[in-house]
Design a protein around this motif. Structure first.
Motif, PDB file in Angstrom:
ATOM      1  N   ASP A   1     -12.324   0.634 -10.775  1.00  0.00           N
ATOM      2  CA  ASP A   1     -11.686   0.469  -9.464  1.00  0.00           C
ATOM      3  C   ASP A   1     -12.724   0.309  -8.359  1.00  0.00           C
ATOM      4  O   ASP A   1     -12.557  -0.505  -7.451  1.00  0.00           O
ATOM      5  CB  ASP A   1     -10.767   1.648  -9.143  1.00  0.00           C
TER       6      ASP A   1
ATOM      7  N   VAL B   1      -5.660   4.670  -3.736  1.00  0.00           N
ATOM      8  CA  VAL B   1      -5.751   3.754  -4.873  1.00  0.00           C
ATOM      9  C   VAL B   1      -4.563   3.951  -5.795  1.00  0.00           C
ATOM     10  O   VAL B   1      -3.889   2.993  -6.177  1.00  0.00           O
ATOM     11  CB  VAL B   1      -7.080   3.953  -5.644  1.00  0.00           C
ATOM     12  N   THR B   2      -4.254   5.194  -6.153  1.00  0.00           N
ATOM     13  CA  THR B   2      -3.213   5.487  -7.127  1.00  0.00           C
ATOM     14  C   THR B   2      -1.933   5.893  -6.423  1.00  0.00           C
ATOM     15  O   THR B   2      -1.871   6.948  -5.790  1.00  0.00           O
ATOM     16  CB  THR B   2      -3.668   6.618  -8.068  1.00  0.00           C
TER      17      THR B   2
ATOM     18  N   SER C   1      -0.680  -0.356  -7.120  1.00  0.00           N
ATOM     19  CA  SER C   1      -1.830   0.453  -6.716  1.00  0.00           C
ATOM     20  C   SER C   1      -2.417  -0.148  -5.441  1.00  0.00           C
ATOM     21  O   SER C   1      -2.117  -1.293  -5.083  1.00  0.00           O
ATOM     22  CB  SER C   1      -2.893   0.461  -7.815  1.00  0.00           C
TER      23      SER C   1
ATOM     24  N   THR D   1      -9.383   7.913  -3.046  1.00  0.00           N
ATOM     25  CA  THR D   1      -8.786   8.224  -4.345  1.00  0.00           C
ATOM     26  C   THR D   1      -9.177   9.618  -4.810  1.00  0.00           C
ATOM     27  O   THR D   1     -10.289  10.074  -4.549  1.00  0.00           O
ATOM     28  CB  THR D   1      -9.201   7.182  -5.410  1.00  0.00           C
TER      29      THR D   1
END
Length: 114
Positions: free
Chosen positions: A81, A47-48, A53, A74
């Motif tokens: 999210d 995700v990050t 992203s 993540t």
């Protein structure tokens, strides 16, 4: 997609051990620019990451009509999210560290294999 090389390699090795072809990328932009989007049958994305992203990349894929079944992983889960990923049809939103059997379960589900 995974910006952490050790996680990227471990996931690659896991998927290859099942006999599946694997392409890896260190960023969402690298994947989007690769031309591999249209042949991707399952996507595992952090995700990050620096730049886009995983959630933003997935939104772009949805907008183009080329979003493969996607598993998000993540180290920094958020309710926002998770909700966005699920609302956009993600197979899963998983917190690191992720058990290899869990990843395989979702990849098998995406590929329609037992």
């Amino acid at each position: 997609m995974e910006d952490d090389e050790s996680v990227r390699k471990a996931t690659e090795n896991l998927i290859r051990s099942m006999g599946w072809d694997v392409l890896t990328f260190d960023s969402a932009e690298a994947f989007l620019d690769s031309g591999a989007v249209v042949i991707t049958r399952c996507l595992i994305s952090d995700v990050t990451m620096p730049g886009l992203s995983g959630i933003e990349m997935h939104a772009q894929l949805l907008a183009t009509g080329h979003a493969p079944p996607t598993v998000f992983i993540t180290g920094n889960p958020t309710a926002q999210d998770s909700a966005t990923a699920q609302a956009n049809g993600a197979l899963a939103y998983l917190e690191k560290p992720v058990d290899s059997n869990t990843i395989l379960h979702y990849v098998q589900q995406a590929l329609g294999t037992p």
